[in-house]
Structure formats: structure tokens, C-alpha cells
Write a protein that holds these residues in place. Structure first.
Motif, mmCIF file in Angstrom:
data_model
loop_
_atom_site.group_PDB
_atom_site.id
_atom_site.type_symbol
_atom_site.label_atom_id
_atom_site.label_comp_id
_atom_site.label_asym_id
_atom_site.label_seq_id
_atom_site.Cartn_x
_atom_site.Cartn_y
_atom_site.Cartn_z
ATOM 1 N N ARG A 182 36.913 60.169 -0.545
ATOM 2 C CA ARG A 182 38.018 60.810 -1.289
ATOM 3 C C ARG A 182 39.001 61.504 -0.340
ATOM 4 O O ARG A 182 40.208 61.479 -0.544
ATOM 5 C CB ARG A 182 37.465 61.810 -2.307
ATOM 6 N N ILE A 183 38.476 62.133 0.696
ATOM 7 C CA ILE A 183 39.358 62.831 1.647
ATOM 8 C C ILE A 183 40.247 61.814 2.364
ATOM 9 O O ILE A 183 41.471 62.004 2.483
ATOM 10 C CB ILE A 183 38.549 63.660 2.663
ATOM 11 N N TYR A 184 39.629 60.688 2.791
ATOM 12 C CA TYR A 184 40.447 59.647 3.423
ATOM 13 C C TYR A 184 41.518 59.133 2.469
ATOM 14 O O TYR A 184 42.675 58.933 2.832
ATOM 15 C CB TYR A 184 39.559 58.480 3.899
ATOM 16 N N PHE A 185 41.099 58.945 1.229
ATOM 17 C CA PHE A 185 42.057 58.458 0.234
ATOM 18 C C PHE A 185 43.211 59.448 0.070
ATOM 19 O O PHE A 185 44.390 59.079 0.081
ATOM 20 C CB PHE A 185 41.345 58.234 -1.096
ATOM 21 N N ALA A 186 42.863 60.748 -0.076
ATOM 22 C CA ALA A 186 43.896 61.779 -0.235
ATOM 23 C C ALA A 186 44.819 61.778 0.987
ATOM 24 O O ALA A 186 46.046 61.896 0.855
ATOM 25 C CB ALA A 186 43.254 63.148 -0.423
ATOM 26 N N LEU B 211 30.768 60.171 -0.483
ATOM 27 C CA LEU B 211 31.727 60.223 -1.602
ATOM 28 C C LEU B 211 32.923 61.113 -1.253
ATOM 29 O O LEU B 211 34.095 60.706 -1.348
ATOM 30 C CB LEU B 211 31.020 60.754 -2.858
ATOM 31 N N ILE B 212 32.584 62.316 -0.798
ATOM 32 C CA ILE B 212 33.673 63.262 -0.483
ATOM 33 C C ILE B 212 34.536 62.720 0.664
ATOM 34 O O ILE B 212 35.762 62.783 0.626
ATOM 35 C CB ILE B 212 33.102 64.656 -0.136
ATOM 36 N N SER B 213 33.898 62.128 1.659
ATOM 37 C CA SER B 213 34.647 61.588 2.790
ATOM 38 C C SER B 213 35.636 60.524 2.333
ATOM 39 O O SER B 213 36.805 60.525 2.734
ATOM 40 C CB SER B 213 33.679 60.990 3.823
ATOM 41 N N TYR C 208 24.745 60.756 0.024
ATOM 42 C CA TYR C 208 25.663 60.107 -0.910
ATOM 43 C C TYR C 208 26.887 60.971 -1.164
ATOM 44 O O TYR C 208 28.030 60.517 -1.125
ATOM 45 C CB TYR C 208 24.936 59.813 -2.230
ATOM 46 N N GLU C 209 26.625 62.266 -1.387
ATOM 47 C CA GLU C 209 27.728 63.204 -1.639
ATOM 48 C C GLU C 209 28.681 63.244 -0.445
ATOM 49 O O GLU C 209 29.902 63.246 -0.603
ATOM 50 C CB GLU C 209 27.190 64.601 -1.919
ATOM 51 N N TYR C 210 28.122 63.235 0.749
ATOM 52 C CA TYR C 210 28.964 63.304 1.946
ATOM 53 C C TYR C 210 29.884 62.085 2.016
ATOM 54 O O TYR C 210 31.090 62.194 2.239
ATOM 55 C CB TYR C 210 28.084 63.366 3.201
#
Lengths: 363, 615
Positions: B20-24, B16-18, B12-14
Motif C-alpha cells: 500500500r505504501i508503494y502504491f501511495a 500488505l502495508i508495504s 503478511y501485515e508487513y
């Protein structure tokens, strides 16, 4: 276990290294023009680059796990040094930023650009994500302390960068959109309060951004001359070493914060597109490394450092093209000066470490 | 760390972070796009605008002042010159300790504190790499001293320039005038584009009158400058066009002689060519040296000139107003003939005084015992006052005013240099306007001998005399002869005589009769100036005049020795020669000189002898 390549054994990321070397080459070329074709200046800058690359290489050898363990200590050291700067620091250009260590002068705020994302990455990775409200609260305190200390020097540019590093990790860590929206609104509403606390010269910069023609020979001079330099560059630029705005000294701070204007004047829109591509290449590579990092700490830290690098580029270009207030943020790896370059290279060293130590950990 | 326990879900964390990274990454892409759009706007859309601004930034137009034309006399003597002058200048940027350097320079040459003051004021206003003058007009000795020590003072320079110089100094100041530093009032009216780079402008005299010819046309160079204004290179250059050399009608040898004649006297001499009004000599004594005015006279010297009792700054030839005295008589005599009031030989009985009917007041003749039976010739030759009292009475003020007006009395001559004032030709109307009073018959008599309210200027008196000499042409006096190109010496402009209407009289023979009468003054057995007509190789015509400065009471007698110098009579003399072909007409006034016959007439003879022998 497959055979590790030479680059992996050296803990180097070839695409990232390639991007950085390309950027350094462009940087030296522009600086040669902006600095008045001073070979000695280029030599010194190249030496700094070499030294920073060496540091990057050395940092890349440290495993991310070890960095995570060091992070709290480095952060606390950074806070102490920042406090020391405010008490005893040397004054340069009207602000107290420097700590004289005898041999070298050192800006603790630079250390904080690395220490803060490291600590936050470690702090969030230690627990489940998305973080709880209380953890977000603690994280905010961890961010705000160094930001305020740096803003007090005053060094608005660095405090923005440090804050950006901190909040970008908070964002990547998965703070809920509700909180982000609420925070943004609060920030927008507190602008008048912020205005109240700003120094006169900082207020002046914001006003100047809104209307540079009001004081064309005073505070508006930078922006006006910068826009003239960029605009007169046109599609293809005036050619390397042919920028009149910079060579005839109309453009202030042309080899440091405003070097992007020199670049625009001499290389035109085509050059700008190329430069932006190089930067984007480095950033995308940074994000790729972060995405593929083996653990949460690596992902958070890698993204935080990459986003900080982007903020550097964005704030500097935004300021030079007259879209953001004038704050002292250099154009990474192109502006003259060693301090930020060393910090950036160390950050890329960390990114390389994150990328190349992965299999080592899985053994 | 908080102690609460949560299950760590790596997957789940992976994700989530992914996310967010795509969004950024997306946000960053958009922000970079914004920057690129903005740069596109500046570099492509606004390109022309900023190119213009950039050109405007770097290219400056610098004026190059033209060299001012020279002024020559008709006999080729240089009257206004451009002399190389040396000034001591300092480039502030290149001198580390300015105060110390100035101190050391002061030990080499004298530098006055006012120079240092002005220097310090100027360096604050200018760029540090622009040299600022510390001292002007260095002497040869000073230049030598500074040159020898030059190596010791980098940034200290002896700079050559051009300085206007008037070699004849006070002998010609009232003609040449002078140039001076352009002041703010002049800046308003000036053609500023042509005067960019010019520091001096003609203030008075010929320098002022022919400024347009003398100045020339400004040149310029296009230079590339940097942000601090320093010149990087010259892009283009248009040479200035030097001013034209001006030739005056003036005869310097005659001028010198006239100046010499008035040495230590106050007065004026104007000599004209009666044919065309060319001014041959124009002297106002005492003169002043115009040279200190060029770079600004110091206030002490200026106040001394202003305060002087002899008023050297006053151009008496153009601005001095004097009673004409007996020099008015030939003009009134012509009126008498013209109006038919007198024939040449009609006689008046002179018993030494004249009285109006019903009045006991005696209008006295200068000759106490009287001239006896006097006709017009004798009345002019011997300057009989009674003849003219009686004539004036018969003529009346209106006709006197009319005949004098024909000769330009009371009007400006419109000489081509500034400062001229008009004399006064009194009339009933004038008196009513000025005093609100009626004209009294007694005043007519006084005007009849050139006293009272009637006033003339020397320049006008010369023009009126020339009008007799040339039989009725009221010429416009002028100093300007022609302008020549400074290089080719070709004449590029010339004085154009304005058409003048002749003085209209009934019988042209009357001119001859008046000229004959004036010739009697010089050559007649009893002519008032016969002593100075004697032995001349040519014939001359003249008229003496003595103008009272103070009124003498009825029973008093004027004794020169008993009257303070400034109350003594003014001596006047008008004359022209040779009589049959007049080449020179002049008016001479010696203030408080005594009688015209003794103080002014000898000067005329000297000038005639000189001028006519030369010609």
C-alpha cells in the motif's frame, strides 16, 4: 547492540531534518519577497520556525508506544475542544476556528490533524489486518465526527486535511480494493448531495474554478491573478524580489495561501522543479521511515502523517495553479503563519520518533 | 475493541502495508507530475499570453492635458487667459475623521453645503489615495488662512491649477464665448484620445470655433501602478503640446467704445473691415459674464440670466432679427439704377403719402407734409418713403427679392462663430410656402421701406453695407486672424479669405451714385444724419433707419412718449468711412431706441472718429 550515533541518541533523523531546514530556508526567502521585504515579518516567521523545530525535537523524544497509549485521550480531548469552539469560539475571517486560551489562541482542528491518525493507527494496529468490515465502520465514524465538526466551523481546508489523514490510514491498513472502489463511487454519486449542503461561498469557489473569467474582479480574481503570476514567470522566473504581480499587490494573499504563485513568478519552472524535489525528498523519506517502522502502529501512523503532508502540498499547489477550488490550505513551511507549521513539525517529530526509537524498543 | 480472535500474521501485515505504501507513493508521484505538467503549460506554453497580461496589469498610460492656447485681440489685448487658481483638496486616505476635518475647515473658510455634498459623492467613486477637491477658486485670503494652518491638517492640500478667465467679461462674452466642463453629448463626438485628461472644452464663440487650435495635443506618461492603482514610478513621459494662441481681428478699444455706447440699452453693433470682412467690433447688449460658466454656473444665477427681460444670453448681433427699416433703401436704390427703372435724377412727387390705383389706403411718408419733388439722392438722404413706395411698386417683389438676394439678404453670412441665424428676404414663393397665400401688391410697398416680413440680422446688415463700401464684394465676416505658437510666437495658421463672387451690376458708376447718395445722408444740407457728419475730418456714408415694432393705425400718429418702451421703434444705422477709401463699415441697432438718426447715428460717428484717428 551496535553503538548508537549522536543523531539517534537525540532522536533526530538527519535526512528529514536536512529536508525540512532546506524547505524553511526557501520559505523564508520567498516570504521575504512576498511580504514586501519586511524584515520584522521574516524575523517573526523564523522565530515560529525555531519554536516549531523545538517542539519537533521534544516530540521526537516520546516513544511511539507511549504515543499509542495517549492517542485515545488526545482524540477525545480534540473532539471536546472542537465542540467548544462551535459553542464559544472566536470568529476570524467569518469562521469560528479559534479557542482563546488567554495566552495563546489555539485551533483544536490542528490538534485533530495529529490525534486522528494516531487513534486510527492504534485502533488498527491492535488487531489483525486487513481490518474487518465492522472495524472499518468504526474507523469511519472516528473520522467523520471531527471532519463534520471542522466543516461546520466552517473550515473546508482543514476538514479535507483531517479526512485525508484518516482515510490514508484506512487505505494503508489494507481496506480491500472492492470497498475502496465502492466508496469512491458512492462519494462521486453523493456529490450533488454535498453540493446541497455546501455554503454559498463554497459553491462559488467551485464555480469559479470552472470559469474564473466569469467574474474577474470578484470571485475569479484570485485565480486569474495567480495564473498571470505563474504564467508570466516563464522558465527561469522574473528573479527574486522582481515579481510584479506580487510586489504591485495584484496577487491577493500572496504571503499566505497564494505564496506558491509568488514563487512561480520569481523562480520560474526551474524553481518549481527544485521545490517539488525538496517536497518529494521529504515525502519519500517519510515513506521510507514508515516502511522501515518496527511495528504496524509506526507504519500506519508514519504513512498517514506523510500522506497528510503530501495532501497539504498537493491541495495548495493545485489551488494556486487553478486546478482545485480555493480552499484555505497553506503551502507547508513556506506560507506565512504559525499554526499549521507547529502541527506539521510535531508530525515530523512523530516520524522521527518512529524512526529513532526502534532499537530502543528491541532492547 | 471487538473480542473476536484472529491470528496476527506480522509478515503478511508487513507485506500488505508495504504494498500500500508503494502504491501511495506511485499515486503521489503521478499527482505531482500533473502539477508539474500544469505549471509547465502555464509557464512555458502560455508564457507569452500571461506576460502580456502581466504587463497590462502593471503599466498604465496616464494622459497629461495640454495647456489651452490664449486668445488675443488684433491690438494684443488678452481676451482669454489661463489663470492660476487654487482649490482645496483632501486625500481621504490621509485624513482619519473627514467630517470633523471639514467642520474645522469650515470655521477657517466658508465651505458651502453643496461643495460638501459634491465632495462626499466624489470620494465614494475614487481611490482613497486620490485627492478630491472640496472647494474651487480659493481667494488669496483663504489660501493664506489654509496655508498657516496647514500643519494641523495632514492630507488637506491647497492645489494650484489653471482656470480659464475672461478679463473683458461681459464686454466680450458674445465673441469669446467660453469653455465649460465637457458634457456627455460632446464626449460622443470628441476625439477622445486627444481629450483624455482634458476637462474643459470650448462651448461658444471663438473658444468653440477654434477649439482645434486652442486645445493642443495631449501628452502622456507611462506609469507602473499597483493593484489599487497607486503610481509606483514613471516609466516614460511624452510632454503635451500646448494649444496655439489665437489672434482675433477684433479691435478692443473700438469694442469697448461700442459696448459703452450701448450701456443700459438693448441692441447690437457690428463693425467690419469692408475689404476682407475682419470683424473689428461685435457687440450684443446687454452682455453677460462668461466666467461663472467655466466651472459650471449655479442654477440660480443661470435662471436669472435666462429669465431676464433683456435676454443677455441672446447674441443679438448674430441672432437678433429686425426689420431693416429705411436702411434697405440704398440696396433698392441700386436695384432701381441697375434695372433701369430710375436715373439718378428722375423725380417722384412726394405729397406725404402714396396710394395704389383703385385703393383708398394711404401709405404714409414719415414726413407728413411730404418731400415734394424727390430724386434718388434726396430720397436716400432724406429717407423719402413715397419715392420708395412708388419704386417698389414698379420694381415688383420678384426684382426686389432678386436685388436683395445679391446682397445676401435672407442668407447667413457664415461668420466663423456658431449661433448665426438667417434673416428673411420675402418672395412670392416664400409666402406661398409659409402661408399658402398669394403675394399682395401692398406688401411690396411695405417691403420697399424695409418693413413687413423682411428681416435682417445686424451681422448681415454690416456685411451688406461693406458690400456697398467695397463696391460689390460680399465678404465673409470673420473673427479669426491667425494662430501663433505659444512659445516661439511664430504664425502657424492664418485666416484664408474665401473667394467671393462680386455683385454683378450693369454699370459700375451706379456704385458711386449710391455711395454719393449715402454721403448726402451725412453731409448733405438735408441729410437725416447731417448733425453727426458735421465737422468730421473725413467723409462718411450712411443710412438711417427706424423700424416699427407695432403697427400704427391709419388715422393715428406715433408719439414716442405715449408708447411703452418695448413697443418703441428700433433705431438702425448703417455706415462706412472714409467714403473714398472705406476702412470700416458698420451696422448699429438700438432696440426701442426711437429714430435711427438720433439714437444710432451718433454712435457711428463716435466709433468712426475713434477708429479712423487711431488708424
Amino acid at each position: 547492540m551496535e553503538e548508537r550515533s549522536l543523531s539517534q541518541r537525540l532522536h533526530l533523523d538527519i535526512p528529514l531534518l536536512f529536508g525540512l531546514l532546506l524547505l524553511c530556508a526557501v520559505g523564508l526567502m520567498v516570504l521575504y519577497s512576498a511580504g514586501g521585504q519586511d524584515a520584522a515579518l521574516i524575523y517573526r516567521q523564523a522565530m515560529r520556525m525555531g519554536l516549531a523545530m523545538l517542539l519537533m525535537f521534544m516530540i521526537a523524544q516520546i516513544s511511539p508506544a507511549r504515543l499509542a497509549r495517549l492517542s485515545l485521550g488526545v482524540y477525545l480531548l480534540g473532539i471536546c475542544l472542537l465542540a467548544l469552539v462551535l459553542l464559544t469560539g472566536e470568529i476570524g475571517k467569518g469562521a469560528q476556528r479559534w479557542l482563546n486560551l488567554g495566552i495563546i489562541r489555539f485551533q483544536p482542528s490542528e490538534l485533530m490533524k495529529l490525534a486522528l491518525p494516531m487513534l486510527l493507527a492504534w485502533f488498527f494496529a491492535d488487531n489483525h489486518l486487513p481490518p474487518s468490515l465492522s472495524r472499518i465502520f468504526y474507523a469511519t465514524i472516528i473520522i467523520v465526527i471531527p471532519v463534520l465538526l471542522i466543516a461546520k466551523q466552517p473550515d473546508l481546508g482543514t476538514s479535507i486535511l483531517v479526512a485525508a489523514a484518516g482515510f490514508s490510514i484506512l487505505f494503508v491498513a489494507g481496506v480491500s480494493w472492492k470497498l475502496i472502489t465502492g466508496f469512491s463511487l458512492t462519494a462521486a454519486l453523493s456529490t450533488p448531495v454535498l453540493w446541497y449542503f455546501m455554503h454559498d461561498y463554497q459553491k462559488q469557489r467551485v464555480l469559479t474554478l470552472l470559469d474564473p473569467e466569469k467574474d474577474p474582479l470578484g470571485s475569479g480574481y484570485h485565480i486569474i491573478q495567480s495564473k498571470i503570476a505563474i504564467g508570466s514567470g516563464g522558465l527561469y522566473g522574473k528573479g527574486w524580489l522582481n515579481g510584479t504581480q506580487s510586489h504591485l499587490e495584484f496577487l491577493p494573499e500572496r504571503s499566505t495561501d497564494f505564496i506558491f504563485a509568488v514563487f512561480c513568478e520569481e523562480f520560474g519552472l526551474m524553481g518549481v522543479l527544485l521545490l517539488v524535489c525538496i517536497y518529494m525528498f521529504i515525502i519519500i523519506r517519510g515513506l521510507y521511515i514508515s516502511l522501515n517502522a518496527q511495528n504496524t502502529f509506526g507504519r500506519l501512523l508514519g504513512t498517514g502523517l506523510t500522506l497528510t503532508f503530501f495532501v497539504y502540498v498537493f491541495v495548495n499547489m493545485g489551488m494556486v495553479i487553478g486546478q482545485l477550488p480555493v480552499v484555505g490550505v497553506p503551502l507547508p513551511l513556506i506560507s506565512h503563519g504559525g499554526t499549521s507549521m507547529v502541527t506539521l513539525m510535531i508530525a515530523f517529530g512523530v516520524l522521527m520518533a518512529i524512526h529513532t526509537h526502534r532499537r530502543l524498543l528491541s532492547d | 475493541m471487538p473480542a473476536e480472535f484472529h491470528l496476527k500474521d506480522a509478515g503478511y501485515e508487513y507485506r500488505l502495508i508495504s504494498r500500500r505504501i508503494y502504491f501511495a507513493g506511485m499515486i503521489m508521484f503521478l499527482l505531482v507530475l500533473l502539477i508539474v505538467i500544469r505549471v509547465f503549460f502555464l509557464q512555458v506554453v502560455m508564457h507569452d499570453h500571461f506576460t502580456t497580461l502581466s504587463q497590462h496589469n502593471r503599466v498604465k498610460i496616464q494622459p497629461i492635458a495640454p495647456i489651452r492656447g490664449l486668445i488675443f485681440s488684433s491690438d494684443g489685448v488678452l481676451l482669454a487667459n489661463n489663470r492660476p487658481s487654487f482649490s482645496l483638496e483632501i486625500v481621504p486616505e490621509q485624513v482619519k475623521k473627514i467630517d470633523r476635518t471639514i467642520n474645522e475647515l469650515s470655521s477657517l473658510i466658508t465651505i458651502e453645503s453643496k461643495d460638501i455634498e459634491r465632495f462626499k459623492k466624489q470620494i465614494k467613486k475614487k481611490h482613497r489615495f486620490i485627492s478630491v477637491p472640496l472647494k474651487y477658486n480659493l481667494s488669496d485670503d483663504e489660501v493664506a488662512k489654509l496655508s498657516v494652518n496647514r500643519h494641523r491638517y495632514p492630507g488637506v492640500e491647497v492645489v494650484a491649477g489653471l482656470n480659464r478667465f475672461y478679463p473683458l467679461a461681459e464686454k466680450l462674452a458674445h465673441v469669446s464665448g467660453y469653455v465649460g466642463v465637457i458634457n456627455e453629448e460632446e464626449l460622443v463626438t470628441l476625439d477622445t484620445s486627444n481629450y483624455k485628461g482634458t476637462s474643459h472644452i470650448g462651448k461658444l464663440g471663438a473658444e468653440q470655433a477654434y477649439e482645434g487650435l486652442l486645445h493642443g495635443k495631449v501628452g502622456h506618461r507611462q506609469v507602473e501602478v499597483n493593484a489599487t492603482g497607486r503610481i509606483i514610478r514613471v516609466l516614460d513621459r511624452t510632454a503635451p503640446v500646448s494649444g496655439k494662441n489665437i489672434f482675433l481681428t477684433l479691435d478692443v478699444s473700438l469694442q469697448n467704445l461700442a459696448v459703452e455706447a450701448l450701456t443700459d440699452k438693448r441692441g447690437a453693433i457690428v463693425a467690419l473691415d469692408p475689404e476682407d470682412g475682419s470683424v473689428l467690433a461685435l457687440v450684443s447688449s446687454p452682455g453677460y459674464d462668461p466666467n461663472p460658466f467655466v466651472n459650471g454656473i449655479d442654477s440660480k444665477s443661470y435662471n436669472k440670466l435666462l429669465g431676464s427681460k433683456d435676454a443677455p444670453l441672446l447674441n443679438r448681433a448674430l441672432q437678433g432679427k429686425y426689420p431693416a427699416g429705411s436702411t434697405i433703401k440704398p440696396f433698392l436704390g441700386l436695384g432701381a439704377l441697375d434695372y433701369g427703372l430710375r436715373n439718378l435724377l428722375d423725380e417722384t412727387w412726394c405729397q406725404g403719402w402714396y396710394s395704389l390705383k383703385g385703393s383708398k389706403h394711404r401709405y404714409r411718408d414719415w414726413k407728413k407734409q411730404g418731400h415734394g419733388h424727390t430724386n434718388l439722392v434726396n430720397a436716400i438722404a432724406q429717407s423719402c418713403d413715397v419715392y420708395f413706395y412708388s419704386l417698389a411698386h414698379e420694381m415688383g417683389i420678384d426684382r426686389i427679392n432678386e436685388v436683395l438676394d445679391k446682397f445676401g439678404f435672407g442668407r447667413k453670412t457664415n461668420i466663423d462663430i456658431i449661433g448665426e441665424v438667417a434673416g428673411l428676404n420675402p418672395s412670392r414663393e416664400w409666402k406661398r410656402r409659409t402661408y399658402g397665400q398669394a403675394w399682395f401688391p401692398g406688401e411690396t410697398l411695405i417691403v420697399g421701406i424695409g418693413q413687413g416680413s423682411s428681416l435682417v440680422t445686424p451681422i448681415h446688415l454690416a456685411v451688406a453695407t461693406a458690400a456697398i463700401a467695397n463696391r460689390g464684394k460680399l465678404v465673409q465676416p470673420h473673427l479669426y486672424a491667425n494662430a501663433r505658437d505659444s512659445i516661439s510666437n511664430e504664425i502657424v495658421d492664418q485666416y484664408v479669405q474665401t473667394e467671393v463672387e462680386g455683385i454683378d451690376i450693369q454699370d459700375l458708376e451706379h456704385w458711386q451714385q449710391i455711395i454719393d447718395s449715402m454721403t448726402e445722408v451725412m453731409h448733405g444740407a438735408r441729410g437725416t444724419a447731417r448733425r453727426y457728419g458735421k465737422g468730421a475730418a473725413y467723409k462718411m456714408a450712411g443710412k438711417t433707419g427706424t423700424a416699427q415694432v407695432i403697427a400704427i393705425a391709419q388715422d393715428e400718429e406715433y408719439k414716442k412718449e405715449e408708447v411703452a418702451e418695448e413697443f418703441r421703434d428700433h433705431a438702425l444705422f448703417i455706415a462706412f468711412a472714409p467714403v473714398d477709401d472705406p476702412k470700416i463699415a458698420l451696422a448699429i441697432i438700438v432696440e426701442n431706441g426711437g429714430s435711427g438718426s438720433s439714437a444710432a447715428a451718433p454712435i457711428a460717428r463716435r466709433l468712426f472718429d475713434h477708429y479712423l484717428r487711431v488708424k
